[in-house]
Enzyme design. Structure first.
Site, PDB file in Angstrom:
ATOM      1  N   SER A  88      16.244   4.903  -4.689  1.00  6.49           N
ATOM      2  CA  SER A  88      15.249   4.336  -5.602  1.00  6.49           C
ATOM      3  C   SER A  88      15.319   4.974  -6.986  1.00  6.49           C
ATOM      4  CB  SER A  88      13.851   4.554  -5.019  1.00  6.49           C
ATOM      5  OG  SER A  88      13.837   4.161  -3.674  1.00  6.49           O
ATOM      6  N   LYS A 141      -2.314  -8.350  -7.459  1.00  8.33           N
ATOM      7  CA  LYS A 141      -3.160  -8.126  -6.280  1.00  8.33           C
ATOM      8  C   LYS A 141      -2.693  -6.868  -5.553  1.00  8.33           C
ATOM      9  CE  LYS A 141      -2.816  -9.381  -1.977  1.00  8.33           C
ATOM     10  NZ  LYS A 141      -3.361  -8.210  -1.276  1.00  8.33           N
ATOM     11  N   PRO A 142      -3.584  -5.860  -5.467  1.00  6.50           N
ATOM     12  CA  PRO A 142      -3.214  -4.667  -4.697  1.00  6.50           C
ATOM     13  C   PRO A 142      -3.390  -4.933  -3.205  1.00  6.50           C
ATOM     14  CG  PRO A 142      -5.460  -4.455  -5.492  1.00  6.50           C
ATOM     15  CD  PRO A 142      -4.949  -5.790  -6.001  1.00  6.50           C
ATOM     16  N   ALA A 143      -2.804  -4.087  -2.377  1.00 11.46           N
ATOM     17  CA  ALA A 143      -3.084  -4.159  -0.935  1.00 11.46           C
ATOM     18  C   ALA A 143      -4.539  -3.755  -0.718  1.00 11.46           C
ATOM     19  CB  ALA A 143      -2.161  -3.203  -0.189  1.00 11.46           C
ATOM     20  N   GLU A 158      11.601  -2.345  12.292  1.00  5.82           N
ATOM     21  CA  GLU A 158      11.299  -1.365  11.250  1.00  5.82           C
ATOM     22  C   GLU A 158      10.204  -0.425  11.781  1.00  5.82           C
ATOM     23  OE1 GLU A 158       9.739  -3.137   7.651  1.00  5.82           O
ATOM     24  OE2 GLU A 158      10.864  -1.685   6.459  1.00  5.82           O
ATOM     25  N   SER A 205       6.172  -7.314   4.249  1.00  3.33           N
ATOM     26  CA  SER A 205       6.969  -7.575   5.458  1.00  3.33           C
ATOM     27  C   SER A 205       7.771  -8.874   5.326  1.00  3.33           C
ATOM     28  CB  SER A 205       6.044  -7.686   6.667  1.00  3.33           C
ATOM     29  OG  SER A 205       5.293  -8.874   6.584  1.00  3.33           O
ATOM     30  N   GLU A 257      10.759  -8.583  -1.926  1.00  5.86           N
ATOM     31  CA  GLU A 257      11.253  -7.280  -1.453  1.00  5.86           C
ATOM     32  C   GLU A 257      10.665  -7.099  -0.067  1.00  5.86           C
ATOM     33  OE1 GLU A 257      13.467  -5.727  -2.845  1.00  5.86           O
ATOM     34  OE2 GLU A 257      13.374  -6.320  -4.946  1.00  5.86           O
ATOM     35  N   LEU A 258      11.493  -7.283   0.964  1.00  5.24           N
ATOM     36  CA  LEU A 258      10.941  -7.387   2.320  1.00  5.24           C
ATOM     37  C   LEU A 258      11.373  -6.205   3.189  1.00  5.24           C
ATOM     38  CD1 LEU A 258      11.443 -11.258   2.590  1.00  5.24           C
ATOM     39  CD2 LEU A 258       9.488  -9.988   1.672  1.00  5.24           C
ATOM     40  N   TRP A 297       0.808  -1.221   0.000  1.00  2.00           N
ATOM     41  CA  TRP A 297       0.000   0.000   0.000  1.00  2.00           C
ATOM     42  C   TRP A 297       0.839   1.268   0.000  1.00  2.00           C
ATOM     43  CZ3 TRP A 297       1.771   2.346   4.251  1.00  2.00           C
ATOM     44  CH2 TRP A 297       2.172   1.553   5.325  1.00  2.00           C
ATOM     45  N   ASN A 298       2.134   1.176   0.287  1.00  2.00           N
ATOM     46  CA  ASN A 298       2.875   2.431   0.503  1.00  2.00           C
ATOM     47  C   ASN A 298       3.192   3.196  -0.791  1.00  2.00           C
ATOM     48  OD1 ASN A 298       4.761   0.518  -0.237  1.00  2.00           O
ATOM     49  ND2 ASN A 298       6.318   1.178   1.231  1.00  2.00           N
ATOM     50  N   CYS A 328      10.264   0.853   2.917  1.00  2.00           N
ATOM     51  CA  CYS A 328      11.214  -0.130   3.448  1.00  2.00           C
ATOM     52  C   CYS A 328      12.652   0.340   3.281  1.00  2.00           C
ATOM     53  CB  CYS A 328      10.973  -1.503   2.849  1.00  2.00           C
ATOM     54  SG  CYS A 328      10.898  -1.491   1.084  1.00  2.00           S
ATOM     55  N   ARG A 338      10.372  10.824   3.391  1.00  2.00           N
ATOM     56  CA  ARG A 338       9.660  10.455   2.155  1.00  2.00           C
ATOM     57  C   ARG A 338       8.557   9.479   2.552  1.00  2.00           C
ATOM     58  NH1 ARG A 338      11.566   5.977  -1.403  1.00  2.00           N
ATOM     59  NH2 ARG A 338      10.546   6.167  -3.417  1.00  2.00           N
TER      60      ARG A 338
HETATM   61  C1  SIN Z   1       9.243   0.214  -0.659  1.00  2.00           C
HETATM   62  O1  SIN Z   1       9.121   0.872   0.352  1.00  2.00           O
HETATM   63  O2  SIN Z   1       8.723  -0.913  -0.725  1.00  2.00           O
HETATM   64  C2  SIN Z   1       9.995   0.689  -1.867  1.00  2.00           C
HETATM   65  C3  SIN Z   1      10.186   2.114  -1.921  1.00  2.00           C
HETATM   66  C4  SIN Z   1      10.916   2.586  -3.149  1.00  2.00           C
HETATM   67  O3  SIN Z   1      10.849   2.024  -4.234  1.00  2.00           O
HETATM   68  O4  SIN Z   1      11.589   3.577  -3.016  1.00  2.00           O
END
Ligand code: SIN
Length: 489
Positions: free
Chosen positions: A453, A186-188, A393, A241, A262-263, A162-163, A296, A290
């Site tokens: 990123s 699948k979206p959050a 985290e 997560s 990607e955790l 969702w982020n 993450c 940000r």
């Molecule tokens: C993420 O928080 O999952 C990735 C963020 C990003 O691509 O900068």
């Protein structure tokens, strides 16, 4: 023209809010729907269809049926489709930004930034698609030829967070489509609307039926279990997560599925005593604030040399104090709410625990109160190792600062975590920076830079932060197999 809250809600009313399976929008087989909330005030924005396990099975059937044809399309065709999708997303920047702001809460200006970032993955992978290559070489001992070709893995389940509701989707979808894989995305449950618009764009561009399937659900565990047990699924890509990633990896093991994970992260941000202080504070704002810290790759632990710790803390605290938490559609807002009550409770607990363990609040330190899930931008100092915040985290607007005296001490502390996604190092001594970055146990390092990123860079972690890379030249590899032909002449 940009949206205000009212026109954003009108946009939502005109959005398809069903499932997209086999080239058409439709309701869930059970008729179930789930609500989407605005985190700035907790109100319900709308509802969307909630895919059942039977719907997911219909989607994998469609994706599997389409795979043969899609995998055989020319890479030029796929590149052009992705390039057109990039153009469409950019054309509709205001619409995407409004949806992201409405359902995720980040201020409009930041949401527009995500649209640019997210669209760039489509352009990047359109460029990558056209350059898929193989090889031809004599066998070392002679007698025959070694020929290699790249082939799509096959239908891929893409589970997005969702982020960054747009960018995390395009980062997966762009790579998978470029490689020739059909997709189930699948979206959050918190943020299905942004992805509904992206899916509609692929529909308008006449992507063949079954190539993109959009299956929002609130029961992600049942959906992913059913799909991963299905022999037609060949790949899972997940962002979220470490706890959930680990469950998916166990499930993937049963069928030896290809995975990309990607955790979580616990990013160290190291500031040496020779750092450019202006740049370090600016970088810290970016690395920490940000997305209100809900990333993450966010800086989680600030490790600052003792000689400059007070100056750095004072300047960072002043910048945090000047931030204006508020509704995304209010032009004055510079930081949004957390995504939901659960995340707000978690951040509150982490800060309270740090204080109970002896940390000191420099600025902020509690929920903002009132409507929505806002937490005050917070700087805490003197964080002891015993505090949870030193290990977990945060995913919120909280900077936890500790000090160090020697480079070895900084490195030891930075690496003292199970996570290894991103780290940041600030020093004017480039030799020290590179030497330090090489020994940092992370997949990515920002050197005198608070943002790593970039669609052109390979995003991913080591240790419990994940497997595989997204973006960069590596991103498409996650969706390709190498076929080797031994050719006797
Ligand atoms: C993420 O928080 O999952 C990735 C963020 C990003 O691509 O900068």
């Amino acid at each position: 023209m940009g949206h205000d809250r009212i026109s954003a809600l009108e946009l939502v009313a005109n959005l398809p809010r069903g499932l997209y399976v086999d080239g058409r929008w439709r309701d869930s087989s059970t008729g179930a729907r789930s609500s989407v909330h605005n985190p700035a005030d907790g109100t319900v924005i709308t509802d969307v269809a909630d895919a059942s396990v039977a719907d997911a099975q219909a989607a994998i059937h469609a994706a599997d049926t389409a795979q043969k044809h899609w995998g055989a399309t020319t890479s030029r065709y796929r590149a052009e489709l992705l390039r057109k999708a990039f153009d469409r997303v950019i054309e509709r920047t205001d619409d995407f930004a409004a949806l992201i702001s409405l359902e995720m809460g980040k201020p409009l200006a930041e949401a527009r930034g995500e649209v640019t970032y997210g669209a760039e993955f489509l352009r990047w992978f359109s460029e990558q698609a056209a350059h898929l290559s193989g090889s031809y070489a004599p066998a070392p001992n002679g007698g025959y030829r070694i020929v290699t070709a790249r082939q799509p893995v096959g239908p891929a389940l893409l589970i997005t967070p969702w982020n960054f509701p747009l960018a995390m989707a395009t980062r997966k979808l762009g790579a998978a489509l470029a490689a020739g894989c059909t997709c189930l995305i699948k979206p959050a449950p918190q943020t299905p609307l942004t992805l509904a618009l992206l899916t509609q764009i692929f529909h308008e561009l006449e992507v063949p039926a079954g190539v993109v399937n959009y299956i929002p659900t609130v029961d992600a565990a049942a959906q992913s279990r059913a799909l991963m047990d299905d022999a037609r699924l060949r790949k899972v890509s997940f962002t979220g997560s470490t706890a959930v990633g680990s469950i998916l990896l166990h499930q993937a093991a049963d069928r030896v599925l290809r995975t990309s994970m990607e955790l979580g992260g616990n990013g160290p941000f190291i500031v040496f005593d020779d750092a450019d202080m202006d740049a370090a504070v600016e970088g810290a704002m970016l690395a920490k604030m940000r997305n209100a810290g809900e990333s993450c790759v966010a800086a989680n632990r600030f490790l600052v040399h003792t000689a400059i710790a007070e100056e750095f803390t004072e300047r960072l605290a002043a910048r945090f104090e000047a931030l204006i938490p508020g509704d995304a559609f209010d032009a004055a807002s510079t930081v949004g709410p957390l995504i939901d009550a659960r995340q707000l409770a978690k951040v509150t607990e982490l800060v309270d625990d740090a204080v109970a363990e002896g940390a000191r609040i420099r600025v902020g330190g509690k929920p903002s109160g009132g409507e929505g899930y806002f937490y005050q931008p917070t700087v805490v100092t003197d964080v002891p190792d015993s505090a949870r915040i030193a290990h977990e985290e945060i995913f919120g607007p909280v900077a936890a600062i500790t000090t160090f005296d020697t480079e070895d001490q900084a490195l030891e502390r930075a690496n003292a975590t199970e996570y290894g996604l991103a780290g940041y190092v600030y020093t004017r001594d480039i030799s020290r920076a590179l030497h330090f970055a090489e020994r940092l146990e992370t997949g990515m390092v920002g050197v005198n830079r608070g943002l790593v990123s970039d669609p052109g860079g390979p995003f991913g972690g080591v240790k419990s932060s994940g497997l595989g890379r997204e973006g960069g030249a590596e991103g498409i590899e996650e969706y390709l197999e190498t076929k080797y032909l031994a050719v006797q002449l």
